[in-house]
Scaffold this active site. Structure first.
Site, mmCIF file in Angstrom:
data_model
loop_
_atom_site.group_PDB
_atom_site.id
_atom_site.type_symbol
_atom_site.label_atom_id
_atom_site.label_comp_id
_atom_site.label_asym_id
_atom_site.label_seq_id
_atom_site.Cartn_x
_atom_site.Cartn_y
_atom_site.Cartn_z
ATOM 1 N N GLY A 1 2.020 -6.357 32.417
ATOM 2 C CA GLY A 1 1.267 -5.636 33.442
ATOM 3 C C GLY A 1 2.114 -5.300 34.644
ATOM 4 N N GLY B 1 -0.818 -12.031 31.976
ATOM 5 C CA GLY B 1 -0.786 -12.692 33.270
ATOM 6 C C GLY B 1 0.627 -12.993 33.728
ATOM 7 N N CYS C 1 -13.089 -6.082 35.689
ATOM 8 C CA CYS C 1 -12.404 -5.604 36.875
ATOM 9 C C CYS C 1 -13.114 -6.169 38.102
ATOM 10 C CB CYS C 1 -12.387 -4.083 36.938
ATOM 11 S SG CYS C 1 -11.518 -3.485 38.394
ATOM 12 N N ASN D 1 -7.655 -11.120 33.151
ATOM 13 C CA ASN D 1 -7.615 -10.082 34.168
ATOM 14 C C ASN D 1 -7.173 -10.766 35.475
ATOM 15 O OD1 ASN D 1 -8.050 -7.691 35.697
ATOM 16 N ND2 ASN D 1 -9.665 -7.083 34.280
ATOM 17 N N THR D 2 -7.190 -10.037 36.569
ATOM 18 C CA THR D 2 -6.669 -10.591 37.825
ATOM 19 C C THR D 2 -7.587 -11.662 38.404
ATOM 20 O OG1 THR D 2 -7.741 -8.791 38.998
ATOM 21 C CG2 THR D 2 -5.430 -8.490 38.429
ATOM 22 N N SER E 1 -3.692 -2.616 30.718
ATOM 23 C CA SER E 1 -4.422 -1.489 31.294
ATOM 24 C C SER E 1 -4.263 -1.452 32.810
ATOM 25 C CB SER E 1 -5.906 -1.633 30.947
ATOM 26 O OG SER E 1 -6.624 -0.542 31.478
ATOM 27 N N GLY F 1 -9.897 0.384 42.025
ATOM 28 C CA GLY F 1 -11.251 0.898 41.827
ATOM 29 C C GLY F 1 -11.411 1.810 40.624
#
Lengths: 304, 269
Positions: A265, A243, A130, A192-193, A21, A72
């Site tokens: 990603g 990742g 996020c 996620n990051t 995503s 964002g």
């Protein structure tokens, strides 16, 4: 013909390669480059109940073997998603997984309720993690109790498979994963990051406007692999590995660590055909190694 | 035109001014279809630590040879690595990306304002305008003669040119906005004109004030950090001066631009 298929709970995928995503738009952005139906599935950019403008620029910066972003979650809101983005996604034959985020638990529920009318959504991925959305004061994925609560609330309004996307920015990712599993999630996706920062030494300003952002790319791959391995050991539901995966070889590491699928990603930005090349590379690897079913390799890491 | 990724040879690379390179690649299809303002996104090979492609405006084309040029200054690690390429080296190029400058048939004059490397897209523009009957006037400024480039190409392209350098080493001494102000003041108010702009941010701000003062419609091409170049990363927002009807406050440099109506956008530093 090698069998690349995999199962994410009740969801069967032709191959384990999904797009992460926020790196693949709403798939239409990549339609010029290849036949999207060759992917195992696509995960949409995050959809929220209300429109969001996104963060102030600069939103991105390049870092060694990676990048930091603080976008964002700009999007036109769930109603515009249905009106503008769904018509293209609907005609794809591959699995379409819609990523959903919210400021409050109720936002998640109401966005999913609106999406329930659409025929053909393969699964929801709940974006608890996020790092760039500050308002509301809640970070759903860094608190097991809240992750459990949101998962249970969404579980109550849909029969569709639920994937919860986890942040690595916690003390114990498996504790959060277990909470999601207990509340009815069909799978987790991770990671996620990682929270990261870079400073321009000449202007003495942070290189992105929000000061810190999410680090992605090959720089985080070993961290991601370790988190996925940890989750695989801790959970009974499938884990989707994310990742810094750039190639089929990278994807195979995650599968060997126990991932049932992977998401591509940051690689999509550098190389618009990266995800397709991962599918082709997995096929080639299986042929060269005489592997009949790719998922034979799942969790096959030899740990002494 | 659909976008694609091509692996192509470098045909030529030349340092055309101090630290400024013109790189020519073989791209037969794009050499016929590229429009001024569009860009290509080039992968920097042998630098695995640099993930992003680097975006460059299409500078000029040669449809007969099937080549496309970009013009770039060595400004960082990516452009430095690119400048070390030699003829025959292979590059992975994504294109053609972005929108282009547009004009209508009823214009009597196109005025171009370019600062430094801001000249890059306007050689292609003047190539496109080669048989266009209207007047073409170019205001071009450099820091000094050492950074001046494209003079030979411009000589053959039929635009009237006003040249300035900040140190006076070539053309008029000073900033390009001074002669541009004088010129715009001298024009009759009823003529249909369009101004095209590309340059450093302070220059773009100053030229915007002039176009407001003289009420001349203008388009600008912007540069922005971008991870992808085709709308996926959403990392290259351009702020709108007024929100659109649907409430949007940002457009994307790569997909909605890089060419925008000058009055509609805000220049963030």
């Amino acid at each position: 013909m090698t069998d690349l298929s995999t199962n994410i709970g009740r969801l069967r995928l032709d191959n384990p390669v999904l797009t992460a995503s926020g790196t693949f738009g709403y798939a239409e952005e990549f339609a010029d480059f290849y036949d999207l139906n060759r992917l195992g599935g696509v995960v949409t950019k995050t959809v929220t109940l209300e429109p969001r403008p996104g963060n102030k620029p600069p939103r991105i910066c390049e870092t060694p073997a990676g990048m930091i972003n603080s976008i964002g979650l700009p999007n036109a809101g769930v109603e515009q998603f249905i009106a503008q983005k769904w018509p293209f996604l609907q005609q794809l034959k591959t699995a379409v997984i819609v990523n959903v985020a919210g400021k409050t638990p109720d936002d998640f529920v109401r966005a999913v309720e609106k999406l329930e009318v659409l025929q053909g959504i393969a699964a929801y991925e709940l974006n608890y993690s996020c790092p760039n959305v500050k308002e509301g004061g809640l970070s759903f994925s860094s608190n097991a109790r809240i992750a459990e609560q949101v998962t249970a609330l969404v579980r109550a309004v849909t029969q569709r498979p639920l994937i919860t996307k986890l942040t690595p920015n916690v003390t114990s990712i498996s504790e959060i994963g277990r909470a999601c599993e207990g509340a009815g999630a069909d799978a987790v996706s991770a990671i996620n990051t990682l929270v990261g920062m870079a400073i321009d030494i000449h202007t003495r300003k942070p290189r992105i406007a929000s000061i810190t952002g999410g680090l992605s790319g090959p720089a985080i791959r070993p961290v991601a692999l370790a988190k996925v391995y940890e989750l695989v050991k801790a959970l009974t539901i499938p884990v989707i590995g994310i990742g810094g995966i750039m190639t089929a070889e990278d994807a195979l590491e995650f599968i060997l660590a126990g991932a049932a699928a992977v998401q591509i990603g940051t690689a999509n930005f550098m190389n618009p055909v990266a995800a397709l090349q991962v599918v082709e590379g997995l096929q080639r690897h299986c042929e060269e190694e005489n592997i009949l079913r790719l998922m034979e390799l799942r969790g096959a890491v030899q740990v002494g | 035109m659909s976008k694609s990724v091509i692996q192509v040879p470098v045909v030529e690379i030349r340092e055309v001014a101090e630290g400024i390179f013109r790189l020519t690649i073989s791209a037969p299809e794009w050499s016929r279809t590229a429009r001024a303002g569009q860009f290509v996104n080039i992968q920097i090979p042998q630098r695995n630590d640099l993930l992003w492609r680097r975006p460059f405006s299409v500078h000029s084309v040669d449809p007969v040879r099937g080549t496309l040029d970009i013009l770039f200054a060595v400004a960082g690690r990516g452009s430095a690595a690119l400048s070390e390429h030699k003829a025959g080296d292979s590059l992975n190029v994504l294109g053609l990306l972005g929108n282009c400058f547009t004009w209508t048939a009823d214009l009597q004059e196109i005025i171009i304002a370019a600062g430094g490397l801001g000249i890059a897209p306007f050689i292609l523009l003047l190539q496109q305008l080669e048989n266009w009957p209207g007047k073409k006037t170019l205001f071009l400024g450099f820091r000094s003669s050492r950074q001046a480039c494209c003079m030979q190409q411009l000589g053959a392209l039929g635009a009237e040119m006003v040249l300035t350098t900040e140190d006076g080493s070539l053309g008029h001494r000073g900033l390009i906005t001074t002669p541009l102000d004088d010129y715009l003041a001298s024009l009759d108010k009823n003529g249909k004109r369009m101004l095209f702009l590309c340059g450093p941010t302070p220059m773009m701000r100053a030229v915007r004030e002039l176009t407001q003062k003289y009420d001349i419609p203008a388009q600008v091409t912007v540069e922005n950090r971008m991870a992808c170049g085709f709308g996926a990363c959403v990392g290259c927002p351009v702020e709108l001066a007024q929100p659109r009807e649907d409430g949007q406050t940002y457009m994307l440099a790569c997909k909605d631009g890089p060419v925008f109506p000058l009055q509609e956008i805000v220049f963030n530093d």
